[in-house]
Scaffold this motif. Structure first.
Motif, PDB file in Angstrom:
ATOM      1  N   SER A   1      -0.343   5.094   0.474  1.00 49.81           N
ATOM      2  CA  SER A   1      -1.571   5.992   0.895  1.00 49.81           C
ATOM      3  C   SER A   1      -1.486   7.334   0.058  1.00 49.81           C
ATOM      4  O   SER A   1      -0.386   7.931   0.283  1.00 49.81           O
ATOM      5  CB  SER A   1      -1.705   5.916   2.200  1.00 49.81           C
ATOM      6  OG  SER A   1      -2.758   6.897   2.529  1.00 49.81           O
ATOM      7  N   SER A   2      -2.705   7.917  -0.493  1.00 53.41           N
ATOM      8  CA  SER A   2      -2.528   9.154  -1.019  1.00 53.41           C
ATOM      9  C   SER A   2      -2.984  10.247   0.174  1.00 53.41           C
ATOM     10  O   SER A   2      -3.026  11.321  -0.201  1.00 53.41           O
ATOM     11  CB  SER A   2      -3.294   9.234  -2.267  1.00 53.41           C
ATOM     12  OG  SER A   2      -4.778   8.792  -1.793  1.00 53.41           O
ATOM     13  N   GLY A   3      -3.609   9.657   1.114  1.00 54.01           N
ATOM     14  CA  GLY A   3      -4.161  10.464   2.284  1.00 54.01           C
ATOM     15  C   GLY A   3      -5.527  10.768   1.998  1.00 54.01           C
ATOM     16  O   GLY A   3      -6.066  11.466   2.833  1.00 54.01           O
ATOM     17  N   THR A   4      -6.122  10.572   0.791  1.00 53.04           N
ATOM     18  CA  THR A   4      -7.411  10.521   0.376  1.00 53.04           C
ATOM     19  C   THR A   4      -8.360   9.253   0.179  1.00 53.04           C
ATOM     20  O   THR A   4      -7.549   8.198  -0.327  1.00 53.04           O
ATOM     21  CB  THR A   4      -7.473  11.391  -0.937  1.00 53.04           C
ATOM     22  OG1 THR A   4      -6.948  12.631  -0.866  1.00 53.04           O
ATOM     23  CG2 THR A   4      -8.947  11.659  -1.512  1.00 53.04           C
TER      24      THR A   4
ATOM     25  N   ARG B   1     -15.963   4.048   4.904  1.00 50.73           N
ATOM     26  CA  ARG B   1     -15.194   5.020   5.187  1.00 50.73           C
ATOM     27  C   ARG B   1     -15.091   5.250   6.604  1.00 50.73           C
ATOM     28  O   ARG B   1     -14.404   5.914   7.249  1.00 50.73           O
ATOM     29  CB  ARG B   1     -16.013   6.555   4.713  1.00 50.73           C
ATOM     30  CG  ARG B   1     -16.013   6.428   3.098  1.00 50.73           C
ATOM     31  CD  ARG B   1     -16.492   7.955   2.529  1.00 50.73           C
ATOM     32  NE  ARG B   1     -15.329   8.935   2.757  1.00 50.73           N
ATOM     33  CZ  ARG B   1     -15.457   9.949   2.083  1.00 50.73           C
ATOM     34  NH1 ARG B   1     -16.002  10.093   1.114  1.00 50.73           N
ATOM     35  NH2 ARG B   1     -14.489  10.691   2.488  1.00 50.73           N
TER      36      ARG B   1
ATOM     37  N   ASP C   1      -8.943   2.021  -0.979  1.00 45.18           N
ATOM     38  CA  ASP C   1      -9.715   1.705   0.125  1.00 45.18           C
ATOM     39  C   ASP C   1     -10.893   0.966  -0.111  1.00 45.18           C
ATOM     40  O   ASP C   1     -11.443   0.264   0.988  1.00 45.18           O
ATOM     41  CB  ASP C   1     -10.069   3.311   0.815  1.00 45.18           C
ATOM     42  CG  ASP C   1      -8.894   3.848   1.405  1.00 45.18           C
ATOM     43  OD1 ASP C   1      -8.008   3.396   2.190  1.00 45.18           O
ATOM     44  OD2 ASP C   1      -8.534   5.092   0.674  1.00 45.18           O
TER      45      ASP C   1
ATOM     46  N   THR D   1      -9.807   6.190  -1.384  1.00 43.68           N
ATOM     47  CA  THR D   1      -9.471   6.052  -2.673  1.00 43.68           C
ATOM     48  C   THR D   1     -10.669   4.890  -3.066  1.00 43.68           C
ATOM     49  O   THR D   1     -10.523   3.863  -2.463  1.00 43.68           O
ATOM     50  CB  THR D   1      -8.288   5.600  -3.116  1.00 43.68           C
ATOM     51  OG1 THR D   1      -7.510   6.756  -2.908  1.00 43.68           O
ATOM     52  CG2 THR D   1      -8.149   5.176  -4.432  1.00 43.68           C
TER      53      THR D   1
ATOM     54  N   HIS E   1     -13.096  12.144  -1.784  1.00 42.23           N
ATOM     55  CA  HIS E   1     -12.577  10.841  -2.337  1.00 42.23           C
ATOM     56  C   HIS E   1     -12.096  11.139  -3.764  1.00 42.23           C
ATOM     57  O   HIS E   1     -12.426  12.291  -4.356  1.00 42.23           O
ATOM     58  CB  HIS E   1     -13.949  10.170  -2.433  1.00 42.23           C
ATOM     59  CG  HIS E   1     -14.949  10.473  -3.289  1.00 42.23           C
ATOM     60  ND1 HIS E   1     -16.139  11.174  -2.571  1.00 42.23           N
ATOM     61  CD2 HIS E   1     -15.184  10.310  -4.382  1.00 42.23           C
ATOM     62  CE1 HIS E   1     -16.868  11.422  -3.712  1.00 42.23           C
ATOM     63  NE2 HIS E   1     -16.503  10.849  -4.755  1.00 42.23           N
TER      64      HIS E   1
ATOM     65  N   ARG F   1     -13.591   3.826   9.964  1.00 49.33           N
ATOM     66  CA  ARG F   1     -12.347   3.219  10.040  1.00 49.33           C
ATOM     67  C   ARG F   1     -12.297   2.050  10.833  1.00 49.33           C
ATOM     68  O   ARG F   1     -11.786   0.981  10.170  1.00 49.33           O
ATOM     69  CB  ARG F   1     -11.340   4.270  10.908  1.00 49.33           C
ATOM     70  CG  ARG F   1      -9.821   3.742  11.011  1.00 49.33           C
ATOM     71  CD  ARG F   1      -8.985   4.665  11.511  1.00 49.33           C
ATOM     72  NE  ARG F   1      -8.795   6.154  10.734  1.00 49.33           N
ATOM     73  CZ  ARG F   1      -7.848   5.958   9.748  1.00 49.33           C
ATOM     74  NH1 ARG F   1      -7.056   5.046   9.559  1.00 49.33           N
ATOM     75  NH2 ARG F   1      -7.795   6.977   8.932  1.00 49.33           N
TER      76      ARG F   1
ATOM     77  N   SER G   1      -3.317   0.224  -2.691  1.00 52.60           N
ATOM     78  CA  SER G   1      -3.486   1.782  -2.524  1.00 52.60           C
ATOM     79  C   SER G   1      -5.039   2.089  -2.381  1.00 52.60           C
ATOM     80  O   SER G   1      -5.331   3.250  -2.137  1.00 52.60           O
ATOM     81  CB  SER G   1      -2.614   2.459  -3.336  1.00 52.60           C
ATOM     82  OG  SER G   1      -1.299   2.163  -3.023  1.00 52.60           O
TER      83      SER G   1
ATOM     84  N   ARG H   1       0.966  -1.253   0.065  1.00 51.71           N
ATOM     85  CA  ARG H   1      -0.022  -0.177   0.100  1.00 51.71           C
ATOM     86  C   ARG H   1       0.921   1.299  -0.006  1.00 51.71           C
ATOM     87  O   ARG H   1       1.765   1.422   0.649  1.00 51.71           O
ATOM     88  CB  ARG H   1      -0.893   0.026   1.378  1.00 51.71           C
ATOM     89  CG  ARG H   1      -1.823   1.184   1.274  1.00 51.71           C
ATOM     90  CD  ARG H   1      -2.766   1.395   2.531  1.00 51.71           C
ATOM     91  NE  ARG H   1      -3.489   2.299   2.744  1.00 51.71           N
ATOM     92  CZ  ARG H   1      -4.573   2.792   1.889  1.00 51.71           C
ATOM     93  NH1 ARG H   1      -4.905   1.882   1.067  1.00 51.71           N
ATOM     94  NH2 ARG H   1      -5.281   3.955   2.341  1.00 51.71           N
TER      95      ARG H   1
END
Length: 413
Positions: free
Chosen positions: A209-212, A345, A285, A214, A245, A347, A283, A207
């Motif tokens: 992660s882009s922080g957004t 979304r 979600d 996905t 997103h 967690r 990567s 993974r």
């Protein structure tokens, strides 16, 4: 001793589920040193022999129907008939296995009949639904709404597909629903042939992660994959106030430009393979697969092996790959897709389902899939010393073949 298999597939080098399965089957046979002849389409006519494993590639002519960017039907396929007949006579297969009614599948069936070799056929693609969605798309381009014509075409295509499969002595299908349908429609023995997954390649550890948040999709970007629903999902999430997103859409096809124009929050890197594809999956979600025509859905396995819960349609094979509420969600409509993505979304929910999705894939292997296929080969070949071939022609098995079959049954592969 193992049955000698001549395997005819119309998809081998391409990036799709049939090609992946075909490559893995050839890899399995080669790694076990099984006598195996792979007949595939290629850029040039060529043959190769490495021990018990042989390949015979035939060139696709320029006079071929382009059904998709990586899928063609050669209208001049009969020109290869004599060459492949000689190849089969030299290889001396115990059975011919075809992957469907493409040009190579038709050649394999013809030659099995001529040479009185038992025919096996596996169902990989719902050709009737594939064609109907394409026709529907073309009608839309012309500004025509003609659902009755689409339905008639679909039923006509299904009828002729089943006529093709009825000539085989043994059938394989990728999900339980299709196993039942083919058995009832053909009256022939039908076995389950699922798919495996490389859990080392597809792994959550890759993974980035882009922080957004996905939302991902992998597959052909075409009408029969229902990819326009991805835009509707984006609009639904926006209406619900679920902003922030992005979409990661991997693949190519005729709908790519439409998706690019109508989904501004999407990255479309094109077709990815190997490590690049594995990183893309890991990567994500949430994985959304809106196809209603897929018979299996290898990409759903790949996503879950990467620790990505999947939201799939309640129509087609992918729904058999997801445990609702545990490894993902099965959607009946657009609202279900939006609701499923929104739930992921959260967690704690996402972490729980991510672990469950990965764990569910760890028990799947390509080896177990093809070991099961060979067991079915043995059963059908060993059913009688004298049997009727796929076209009703009496065929007597040779003593060596019967010994092979009995040996395999004793050792259960």
């Amino acid at each position: 001793m193992i049955p000698r298999v001549a395997f005819f597939t119309d998809s081998f080098h391409e990036v799709n589920g049939v090609a992946l399965t075909s490559r893995q089957f050839a890899k399995f046979a080669r790694s076990r040193f099984y006598p195996f002849l792979a007949v595939t389409a290629g850029a040039e006519n060529s043959t190769c022999k490495r021990g018990a494993y042989e390949t015979c590639e035939i060139r696709t002519s320029r006079l071929a129907l382009h059904l998709e960017h990586d899928l063609r039907f050669d209208l001049l396929f009969l020109r290869h008939r004599n060459r492949l007949r000689k190849a089969l006579q030299a290889f001396k297969p115990d059975l011919v296995h075809v992957t469907g009614p493409g040009h190579l599948g038709m050649l394999g069936a013809m030659l099995a009949h001529e040479l009185r070799i038992p025919l096996v056929a596996s169902w990989h693609t719902n050709v009737h639904e594939f064609g109907a969605r394409r026709l529907e798309k073309q009608f839309r381009k012309w500004g025509i709404e003609w659902p009755r014509a689409v339905d008639t075409f679909e039923q006509f295509s299904l009828y002729w597909s089943l006529k093709f499969y009825k000539i085989a002595r043994l059938l394989f299908a990728p999900n339980p629903e299709l196993v039942s349908m083919l058995h009832e429609a053909s009256g022939k023995p039908t076995a389950l042939m699922t798919r495996g997954i490389d859990t080392e390649l597809f792994n959550p550890d890759k993974r980035v992660s882009s922080g957004t948040f996905t939302i991902g999709y992998v597959g052909r970007l075409s009408a029969e994959k229902n990819v326009r629903l991805l835009v509707d999902i984006h609009k639904g999430l926006t209406r619900e106030g679920a902003a922030g997103h992005r979409f990661l859409i991997v693949g190519d096809g005729g709908e790519r430009e439409w998706v690019r124009r109508n989904l501004p929050v999407a990255d479309l890197p094109g077709t990815l393979t190997g490590e690049d594809l594995a990183r893309a999956y890991a990567s994500m979600d949430a994985f959304v697969f809106p196809s209603e025509t897929d018979t299996f859905g290898n990409v759903v396995l790949e996503a879950q092996a990467s620790g990505v819960p999947a939201v799939v349609s309640d129509k087609g094979g992918p729904r058999h790959l997801v445990t609702p509420g545990i490894t993902g969600f099965v959607a009946q409509n657009l609202d279900d897709y939006v609701r499923g993505v929104q739930m992921l979304r959260d967690r704690p929910t996402h972490e729980r389902m991510s672990i469950a999705a990965r764990d569910a894939m760890l028990g799947r292997s390509w080896s177990s899939v093809f070991e099961s296929v060979y067991r079915e080969y043995v059963r059908i070949l060993a059913s009688s010393r004298t049997a009727t071939d796929s076209f009703g022609v009496p065929k007597t098995f040779s003593a060596p073949n019967v010994l092979i079959q009995n040996s395999l049954l004793r050792h259960r592969l």
